[in-house]
Scaffold this motif. Structure first.
Motif, PDB file in Angstrom:
ATOM      1  N   PRO A 208      59.381  35.749  35.123  1.00  7.40           N
ATOM      2  CA  PRO A 208      58.527  35.877  36.300  1.00  7.40           C
ATOM      3  C   PRO A 208      57.059  35.589  36.014  1.00  7.40           C
ATOM      4  O   PRO A 208      56.272  35.379  36.938  1.00  7.40           O
ATOM      5  N   ALA A 209      56.676  35.570  34.741  1.00 12.21           N
ATOM      6  CA  ALA A 209      55.273  35.374  34.376  1.00 12.21           C
ATOM      7  C   ALA A 209      54.898  33.898  34.343  1.00 12.21           C
ATOM      8  O   ALA A 209      53.875  33.483  34.897  1.00 12.21           O
ATOM      9  N   THR A 210      55.702  33.096  33.645  1.00  6.02           N
ATOM     10  CA  THR A 210      55.511  31.638  33.612  1.00  6.02           C
ATOM     11  C   THR A 210      56.854  30.995  33.945  1.00  6.02           C
ATOM     12  O   THR A 210      57.581  30.561  33.049  1.00  6.02           O
ATOM     13  N   PRO A 211      57.212  30.950  35.217  1.00  2.26           N
ATOM     14  CA  PRO A 211      58.528  30.454  35.614  1.00  2.26           C
ATOM     15  C   PRO A 211      58.712  28.977  35.307  1.00  2.26           C
ATOM     16  O   PRO A 211      57.745  28.259  34.988  1.00  2.26           O
ATOM     17  N   PRO A 212      59.967  28.492  35.392  1.00  2.00           N
ATOM     18  CA  PRO A 212      60.238  27.096  35.051  1.00  2.00           C
ATOM     19  C   PRO A 212      59.365  26.084  35.776  1.00  2.00           C
ATOM     20  O   PRO A 212      59.086  25.013  35.216  1.00  2.00           O
ATOM     21  N   ALA A 213      58.916  26.388  36.983  1.00  2.00           N
ATOM     22  CA  ALA A 213      58.059  25.438  37.707  1.00  2.00           C
ATOM     23  C   ALA A 213      56.775  25.153  36.933  1.00  2.00           C
ATOM     24  O   ALA A 213      56.250  24.025  36.985  1.00  2.00           O
ATOM     25  N   MET A 214      56.267  26.140  36.216  1.00  2.00           N
ATOM     26  CA  MET A 214      55.059  25.918  35.416  1.00  2.00           C
ATOM     27  C   MET A 214      55.356  25.027  34.215  1.00  2.00           C
ATOM     28  O   MET A 214      54.512  24.224  33.804  1.00  2.00           O
ATOM     29  N   ALA A 215      56.549  25.170  33.648  1.00  2.00           N
ATOM     30  CA  ALA A 215      56.961  24.280  32.557  1.00  2.00           C
ATOM     31  C   ALA A 215      57.128  22.856  33.061  1.00  2.00           C
ATOM     32  O   ALA A 215      56.747  21.893  32.374  1.00  2.00           O
ATOM     33  N   GLU A 216      57.683  22.714  34.247  1.00  2.00           N
ATOM     34  CA  GLU A 216      57.858  21.383  34.828  1.00  2.00           C
ATOM     35  C   GLU A 216      56.517  20.713  35.077  1.00  2.00           C
ATOM     36  O   GLU A 216      56.368  19.491  34.882  1.00  2.00           O
ATOM     37  N   GLU A 217      55.522  21.508  35.481  1.00  2.00           N
ATOM     38  CA  GLU A 217      54.180  20.958  35.700  1.00  2.00           C
ATOM     39  C   GLU A 217      53.599  20.403  34.397  1.00  2.00           C
ATOM     40  O   GLU A 217      52.965  19.339  34.386  1.00  2.00           O
ATOM     41  N   ILE A 218      53.819  21.124  33.290  1.00  2.00           N
ATOM     42  CA  ILE A 218      53.367  20.633  31.992  1.00  2.00           C
ATOM     43  C   ILE A 218      54.050  19.309  31.660  1.00  2.00           C
ATOM     44  O   ILE A 218      53.408  18.351  31.218  1.00  2.00           O
ATOM     45  N   CYS A 219      55.355  19.251  31.887  1.00  2.00           N
ATOM     46  CA  CYS A 219      56.111  18.028  31.564  1.00  2.00           C
ATOM     47  C   CYS A 219      55.673  16.835  32.408  1.00  2.00           C
ATOM     48  O   CYS A 219      55.749  15.685  31.954  1.00  2.00           O
ATOM     49  N   GLN A 220      55.207  17.094  33.609  1.00  2.00           N
ATOM     50  CA  GLN A 220      54.716  15.999  34.446  1.00  2.00           C
ATOM     51  C   GLN A 220      53.424  15.412  33.895  1.00  2.00           C
ATOM     52  O   GLN A 220      53.108  14.244  34.126  1.00  2.00           O
ATOM     53  N   GLY A 221      52.673  16.232  33.134  1.00  2.00           N
ATOM     54  CA  GLY A 221      51.387  15.781  32.621  1.00  2.00           C
ATOM     55  C   GLY A 221      51.444  15.179  31.229  1.00  2.00           C
ATOM     56  O   GLY A 221      50.578  14.370  30.863  1.00  2.00           O
ATOM     57  N   ILE A 222      52.435  15.575  30.418  1.00  2.00           N
ATOM     58  CA  ILE A 222      52.529  15.092  29.040  1.00  2.00           C
ATOM     59  C   ILE A 222      53.585  13.991  28.965  1.00  2.00           C
ATOM     60  O   ILE A 222      54.760  14.210  29.265  1.00  2.00           O
ATOM     61  N   ARG A 223      53.175  12.836  28.541  1.00  2.00           N
ATOM     62  CA  ARG A 223      54.029  11.651  28.599  1.00  2.00           C
ATOM     63  C   ARG A 223      55.310  11.809  27.797  1.00  2.00           C
ATOM     64  O   ARG A 223      56.374  11.347  28.194  1.00  2.00           O
ATOM     65  N   GLN A 224      55.226  12.476  26.638  1.00  2.00           N
ATOM     66  CA  GLN A 224      56.385  12.548  25.746  1.00  2.00           C
ATOM     67  C   GLN A 224      57.046  13.924  25.755  1.00  2.00           C
ATOM     68  O   GLN A 224      57.607  14.346  24.743  1.00  2.00           O
ATOM     69  N   ALA A 225      56.997  14.618  26.860  1.00  2.00           N
ATOM     70  CA  ALA A 225      57.527  15.981  26.906  1.00  2.00           C
ATOM     71  C   ALA A 225      58.991  16.004  27.346  1.00  2.00           C
ATOM     72  O   ALA A 225      59.413  15.235  28.215  1.00  2.00           O
ATOM     73  N   GLU A 226      59.737  16.909  26.720  1.00  2.00           N
ATOM     74  CA  GLU A 226      61.111  17.188  27.140  1.00  2.00           C
ATOM     75  C   GLU A 226      61.225  18.670  27.465  1.00  2.00           C
ATOM     76  O   GLU A 226      60.534  19.497  26.853  1.00  2.00           O
ATOM     77  N   LEU A 227      62.085  19.007  28.406  1.00  2.00           N
ATOM     78  CA  LEU A 227      62.168  20.369  28.929  1.00  2.00           C
ATOM     79  C   LEU A 227      63.534  20.982  28.656  1.00  2.00           C
ATOM     80  O   LEU A 227      64.567  20.348  28.871  1.00  2.00           O
ATOM     81  N   VAL A 228      63.508  22.233  28.195  1.00  2.00           N
ATOM     82  CA  VAL A 228      64.715  23.037  28.035  1.00  2.00           C
ATOM     83  C   VAL A 228      64.504  24.339  28.819  1.00  2.00           C
ATOM     84  O   VAL A 228      63.457  24.980  28.671  1.00  2.00           O
ATOM     85  N   ILE A 229      65.459  24.699  29.637  1.00  2.00           N
ATOM     86  CA  ILE A 229      65.400  25.967  30.370  1.00  2.00           C
ATOM     87  C   ILE A 229      66.499  26.871  29.841  1.00  2.00           C
ATOM     88  O   ILE A 229      67.687  26.540  29.924  1.00  2.00           O
ATOM     89  N   LEU A 230      66.104  28.004  29.272  1.00  2.00           N
ATOM     90  CA  LEU A 230      67.065  28.927  28.672  1.00  2.00           C
ATOM     91  C   LEU A 230      67.571  29.921  29.706  1.00  2.00           C
ATOM     92  O   LEU A 230      66.771  30.607  30.355  1.00  2.00           O
ATOM     93  N   PRO A 231      68.880  30.045  29.853  1.00  2.00           N
ATOM     94  CA  PRO A 231      69.419  31.095  30.721  1.00  2.00           C
ATOM     95  C   PRO A 231      69.299  32.457  30.046  1.00  2.00           C
ATOM     96  O   PRO A 231      69.135  32.549  28.823  1.00  2.00           O
ATOM     97  N   GLN A 232      69.344  33.498  30.850  1.00  2.00           N
ATOM     98  CA  GLN A 232      69.296  34.877  30.341  1.00  2.00           C
ATOM     99  C   GLN A 232      68.088  35.088  29.439  1.00  2.00           C
ATOM    100  O   GLN A 232      68.175  35.704  28.377  1.00  2.00           O
ATOM    101  N   ALA A 233      66.952  34.563  29.871  1.00  2.00           N
ATOM    102  CA  ALA A 233      65.712  34.699  29.104  1.00  2.00           C
ATOM    103  C   ALA A 233      64.559  34.898  30.062  1.00  2.00           C
ATOM    104  O   ALA A 233      64.427  34.152  31.045  1.00  2.00           O
TER     105      ALA A 233
END
Length: 257
Positions: A208-233
């Motif tokens: 709830p503090a830094t939800p996946p949408a915030m991670a997605e925003e980072i990935c939109q800005g960094i050209r070589q970024a890959e995203l992993v979303i961990l369940p139960q975390a």
């Protein structure tokens, strides 16, 4: 502002690539303990306490995220370390974004866990800082742990959570408040395109503090970024899910290290 003196540990093979770990707000370098067995045989591990945390110095003056990155850069220079694989969670991830965008030649790869490039609102962070200055971190520990772990985890794993609780309540109130101010004023979004290092972004699905949408925003800005979303975390995913977080980190480092 002069760099803060940072308490740190350096371990592992002396000729191996260096992986540097930056801790979250209200924790110490010990938050990374469970990830170490996966890495310590083939990487040189640098862990440190952010200014105002653990054994590092506190400066009661306004600081920016770039000041925290400058602390790490000064430590690297002191240790004679030219390049690192940078790993940070939450505040540590913000610090590493600032470092990777300001000094791209010093960062071989970047792993960002449960973090954001922007954390509104400044007023809410100022209010939290004021509370902690007046009452200490113990005043907000229960609310914080509620964001850091998924429901029921603290009851099932008190051996994991109690050291985190102790470190949080022992955190220097001034050091914590200064870092709150840095987070509240931070906006790294315009600087993300300047990050050229291969980047792994790890988010907790239940954070709830830094939800996946915030991670997605980072990935939109960094050209070589890959995203992993961990369940139960939730937020402190390196502590709650060290098995999964460590596996993804090790695989990423082995590809780029």
């Amino acid at each position: 502002m002069a760099p803060a003196s940072l308490h740190h540990t350096l371990s592992g093979p002396e000729d191996a690539p260096v992986v540097a770990f930056s801790n979250s707000l209200g924790t110490t370098l010990a938050m990374w303990d469970a990830l170490m067995p996966r890495l310590s045989d083939r990487y040189r591990i640098l862990r440190y306490d952010t200014r105002g945390h653990g054994g590092s110095a506190t400066q009661d003056a306004p600081a920016e995220i770039d000041d925290l990155a400058g602390d790490l850069l000064a430590l690297l220079d002191t240790l004679g370390i030219a390049r690192i694989h940078a790993v940070g969670l939450s505040l540590g991830g913000m610090t590493m974004q600032a470092l990777a965008s300001a000094a791209p030649d010093r960062v071989a790869s970047l792993t960002l866990m449960a973090t954001a490039a922007h954390m509104p609102s400044e007023a809410s962070w100022n209010a939290r800082a004021a509370t902690v200055r007046a009452e200490g971190t113990g005043a907000i520990v229960e609310a914080t742990l509620g964001r850091w772990f998924t429901p029921g985890f603290p009851e099932r794993h008190p051996d994991v959570v109690e050291p985190i609780r102790h470190a949080f309540t022992a955190c220097d109130a001034v050091g914590y408040a200064v870092c709150c101010g840095a987070i509240g004023r931070m906006d790294l979004r315009p600087r993300l395109p300047a990050i050229t290092a291969p980047t792994l972004v790890v988010a907790g699905r239940d954070d709830p503090a830094t939800p996946p949408a915030m991670a997605e925003e980072i990935c939109q800005g960094i050209r070589q970024a890959e995203l992993v979303i961990l369940p139960q975390a939730a937020h402190l995913l390196a502590v709650e899910r060290p098995d999964a977080a460590g596996a993804y980190l090790a695989q990423f480092l082995d590809r780029h290290g």
